[in-house]
Design an enzyme around this catalytic site. Structure first.
Site, PDB file in Angstrom:
ATOM      1  CD  GLN A  18      20.211   2.959  42.609  1.00  0.00           C
ATOM      2  OE1 GLN A  18      20.978   3.326  41.733  1.00  0.00           O
ATOM      3  NE2 GLN A  18      19.034   2.443  42.334  1.00  0.00           N
ATOM      4  CG  ASP A  21      18.717   3.637  49.511  1.00  0.00           C
ATOM      5  OD1 ASP A  21      18.106   3.559  50.579  1.00  0.00           O
ATOM      6  OD2 ASP A  21      18.197   3.389  48.411  1.00  0.00           O
ATOM      7  CG  HIS A  22      19.992  -0.419  46.992  1.00  0.00           C
ATOM      8  ND1 HIS A  22      20.110  -0.806  45.675  1.00  0.00           N
ATOM      9  CD2 HIS A  22      18.983   0.502  47.031  1.00  0.00           C
ATOM     10  CE1 HIS A  22      19.222  -0.148  44.949  1.00  0.00           C
ATOM     11  NE2 HIS A  22      18.526   0.647  45.749  1.00  0.00           N
ATOM     12  CG  ASP A  23      25.082  -1.912  53.323  1.00  0.00           C
ATOM     13  OD1 ASP A  23      24.591  -2.466  54.331  1.00  0.00           O
ATOM     14  OD2 ASP A  23      26.252  -2.110  52.972  1.00  0.00           O
TER      15      ASP A  23
END
Length: 256
Positions: free
Chosen positions: A89, A92-94
């Site tokens: 997660q 992914d948030h990067d």
């Protein structure tokens, strides 16, 4: 403004918004640029309307499909821990943060009930009466808002595109943000460090993330008004505890 052509020169430091990583293609992977598609468009009208079934009718509820396909089998994988999920997660948030309309930030914006049900960006998801979870809670509708549209390359007309608010490369924007104003709010401007919360300093413990004081109800649920969530380079830091733990570790390592 962000899509305006510019001339890039090699510099010592990268741009916080991700422009000019490629000197010949300044906008490749930059923040606030539309995603590029792997598959063709599937809009029912070829422009922006939701896709439909091959028969022309509506597709089944997304909740119905997910509850039937992704059943909880009760399997426990002992080869990995919950850290694998949280790290996935965090990664992914990067690389992706889909843009939402500003109204969504309003506390009373709800696509299932109230005055917003007819909003053109509302795409509520029907919950079947037989749902194995929600039926016991009396819920028959899932609030869902369509993502905001982004400009196409060179501002050309054409089918709807989805905007990525952050850079689509691994550059640590989860820690630092890709927005200059957000970065400025979390920098200490002393010794190259990021802001932290030394709440347990007198007990010999390390600092926590700074508190989100200016917009405390954005992106988190507070148990009471005297409790605050955390602030860092990514607005989704408070989504779940282990993700927040990774953010805390990253800030500490930066400052170290």
């Amino acid at each position: 403004e962000n899509l305006r052509h510019r001339k890039c020169e090699a510099r010592r430091y990268r741009e916080v918004e991700g422009t000019c990583n490629n000197l010949e293609q300044p906008l490749w992977a930059a923040a606030r640029v539309a995603h590029h598609r792997f598959l063709p468009y599937s809009f029912s009208d070829g422009i922006s309307s939701p896709r439909v079934a091959a028969s022309g009718g509506e597709l089944p509820s997304a909740r119905l499909v997910s509850s039937q396909v992704h059943r909880d089998s009760g399997f426990h994988d002992h080869a990995v821990t919950v850290m694998l999920v949280a790290w996935g997660q965090f990664t992914d948030h990067d690389i992706t943060l889909t843009a939402e309309i500003d109204e969504v930030l309003q506390e009373d914006f709800n696509c299932c009930k109230g005055p917003n049900t007819t909003h053109p960006m509302c795409f509520p998801i029907e919950i079947p009466a037989s749902d194995h979870f929600f039926s016991s809670h009396g819920e028959d509708c899932m609030h869902f808002v369509r993502s905001n549209a982004g400009l196409r390359p060179d501002c050309r007309l054409g089918p709807r595109e989805t905007l990525n608010r952050i850079t689509s490369v691994l550059d640590g924007n989860t820690v630092y943000s890709n927005d200059p104003a957000s970065l400025a709010s979390i920098r200490l401007y002393r010794g190259g460090r990021m802001r932290t919360l030394p709440v347990f300093e007198d007990m010999g413990l390390q600092d926590l993330l700074p508190l989100s004081l200016e917009d405390p109800d954005s992106g988190c649920i507070r148990p009471s008004e005297d409790v605050f969530c955390f602030l860092t380079g990514d607005p989704r830091v408070n989504e779940q505890t282990v993700l927040c733990l990774i953010h805390t570790m990253m800030i500490r390592q930066h400052n170290r």
